[in-house]
Design an enzyme around this catalytic site. Structure first.
Site, PDB file in Angstrom:
ATOM      1  N   CYS A  25      10.658 -17.554 -42.392  1.00  0.00           N
ATOM      2  CA  CYS A  25      10.410 -16.107 -42.440  1.00  0.00           C
ATOM      3  C   CYS A  25      11.149 -15.459 -43.619  1.00  0.00           C
ATOM      4  CB  CYS A  25      10.842 -15.460 -41.138  1.00  0.00           C
ATOM      5  SG  CYS A  25       9.822 -15.944 -39.737  1.00  0.00           S
ATOM      6  N   TYR A 182       9.450 -17.736 -29.093  1.00  0.00           N
ATOM      7  CA  TYR A 182       8.436 -16.701 -29.229  1.00  0.00           C
ATOM      8  C   TYR A 182       7.444 -16.781 -28.066  1.00  0.00           C
ATOM      9  CZ  TYR A 182      10.771 -16.219 -33.663  1.00  0.00           C
ATOM     10  OH  TYR A 182      11.735 -16.039 -34.613  1.00  0.00           O
ATOM     11  N   ARG A 230       3.278 -26.005 -33.487  1.00  0.00           N
ATOM     12  CA  ARG A 230       4.714 -26.253 -33.522  1.00  0.00           C
ATOM     13  C   ARG A 230       5.289 -25.951 -32.150  1.00  0.00           C
ATOM     14  NH1 ARG A 230       9.120 -24.598 -38.199  1.00  0.00           N
ATOM     15  NH2 ARG A 230      10.596 -26.248 -37.658  1.00  0.00           N
ATOM     16  N   GLY A 323      13.187 -27.510 -44.891  1.00  0.00           N
ATOM     17  CA  GLY A 323      13.151 -26.060 -45.001  1.00  0.00           C
ATOM     18  C   GLY A 323      14.246 -25.484 -45.872  1.00  0.00           C
TER      19      GLY A 323
END
Length: 363
Positions: A25, A182, A230, A323
């Site tokens: 993000c 989430y 994911r 990442g």
């Protein structure tokens, strides 16, 4: 020959190698639309040498954003803006680009993490959050409203519509975000989901929305376009979501034709106890890979070329996602290829950049 830098297919999508840039993000969008930051950021990463780049968590609706500054795909304007971004990148890079679709649920409406991370109230530009049950993450987050069954169906429809926008924008693949606490992960975990209807209580009921979101997205996309997911393999909390339940979910998704599983962990609760260290999540990817016949991506403090190579070459996972290492060093893939005596694609403008004595690095 390096296994990390051998080709692989996800569905019908061919990848030049098994190195993946996972979603990270950026909290830099305006009304869900990409800005010049995204062009610079993704343009840079598109020359990293990775075989696939997955764009950051992109909300299916305004209330699904992690923050007011998140990317979104819920209108024609968002589709056109994303298409413009992709077209600009693709002038100079052949790297396949996926997008991760998300609804943040009870973790939505938060500030940028570098701005005293806190819940943004509706009066300050935020919104009322929603969740399977009216249980907040902690005192720093808003208290969500429990979703009705009609509202759940509306969110499933929004996932499908967002996938249509993603397809029209030109993304090569779609990733469903069911990890990191989430909304979809909230339904999976008995810690966040205390419903007693067909979307709660039993494992079969808790995984229902994830299955339905996958089926809804798969139904509206061309058959050649890969759809992956994911997951957090475990909550790292006793009596929460765990690996055994993840295996059931992954087997059902694989049977339905899911293109790949991207294996992470945690993110649901600050009660989690994570033994963070190199490869700390790889064993989950390995366990899932042993139960399904679709590609599995491993992630989590994978920072060195030899480390990534070992994960792939020993069969712990089919692909490796790097990442933070890519943010710190956008040419991580080049240096990994040099270490492993492999080759990567680079723009012609950079072909003269190889260090003295390094040969045949670029294709």
């Amino acid at each position: 020959m390096s296994q990390l830098f051998t080709p692989i297919k996800i569905g019908r999508q061919s990848l030049d190698n098994r190195l993946v840039i996972p979603p990270m993000c950026q909290y830099s969008a305006k009304d869900g639309l990409p800005t010049d930051w995204h062009l610079m950021h993704y343009g840079s990463l598109s020359h990293s040498g990775a075989g696939l780049m997955i764009m950051e968590a992109t909300a299916i609706c305004p209330a699904g954003r992690l923050s007011p500054f998140d990317l979104g795909l819920w209108s024609d304007d968002h589709q056109l803006a994303m298409k413009k971004l992709l077209d600009s990148i693709r002038q100079y890079s052949p790297m396949p680009i996926a997008v991760q679709l998300v609804h943040a649920g009870r973790k939505a409406s938060m500030s940028q993490p570098w701005q005293n991370f806190h819940y943004v109230k509706p009066a300050d530009g935020g919104w009322q959050t929603v969740a399977p049950s009216a249980i907040p993450v902690n005192d720093n987050y808003g208290t969500p409203v429990a979703l009705s069954k009609n509202e759940i169906q509306a969110i499933i429809t929004q996932f499908a519509q967002s996938a249509i926008y993603a397809d029209k924008a030109g993304f090569d693949m779609i990733e469903i975000h069911a990890a990191h606490g989430y909304l979809l992960h909230q339904f999976l975990s008995p810690i966040a989901n205390q419903r007693t209807d067909e979307y709660g209580d039993s494992l079969e009921n808790r995984i229902r929305i994830v299955i339905e979101v996958y089926q809804a997205i798969r139904a509206v996309l061309p058959t050649h376009k890969a759809v992956g997911i994911r997951i957090s393999a475990t909550d790292w909390i006793e009596h929460g979501w765990d690996l055994s339940q993840s295996l059931v979910l992954c087997q059902k998704l694989a049977a339905l034709g899911c293109s790949y599983i991207h294996v992470s962990s945690g993110g649901l609760s600050d009660a989690q106890q994570i033994p963070v260290g190199p490869n700390y999540q790889v064993n989950f990817a390995q366990a899932i890979k042993s139960h399904i016949d679709i590609p599995v991506i491993a992630v989590g403090l994978i920072t060195e070329a030899i480390q990534a190579e070992a994960i792939v070459s020993t069969g712990q996972a089919d692909m490796v996602a790097v990442g933070r290492g890519m943010l710190y060093n956008p040419h991580w893939g080049w240096q990994a290829a040099e270490t492993l005596q492999a080759q990567v694609i680079a723009p012609p403008q950079y072909l003269c950049s190889t260090p003295h004595g390094v040969k045949n690095l670029f294709k």
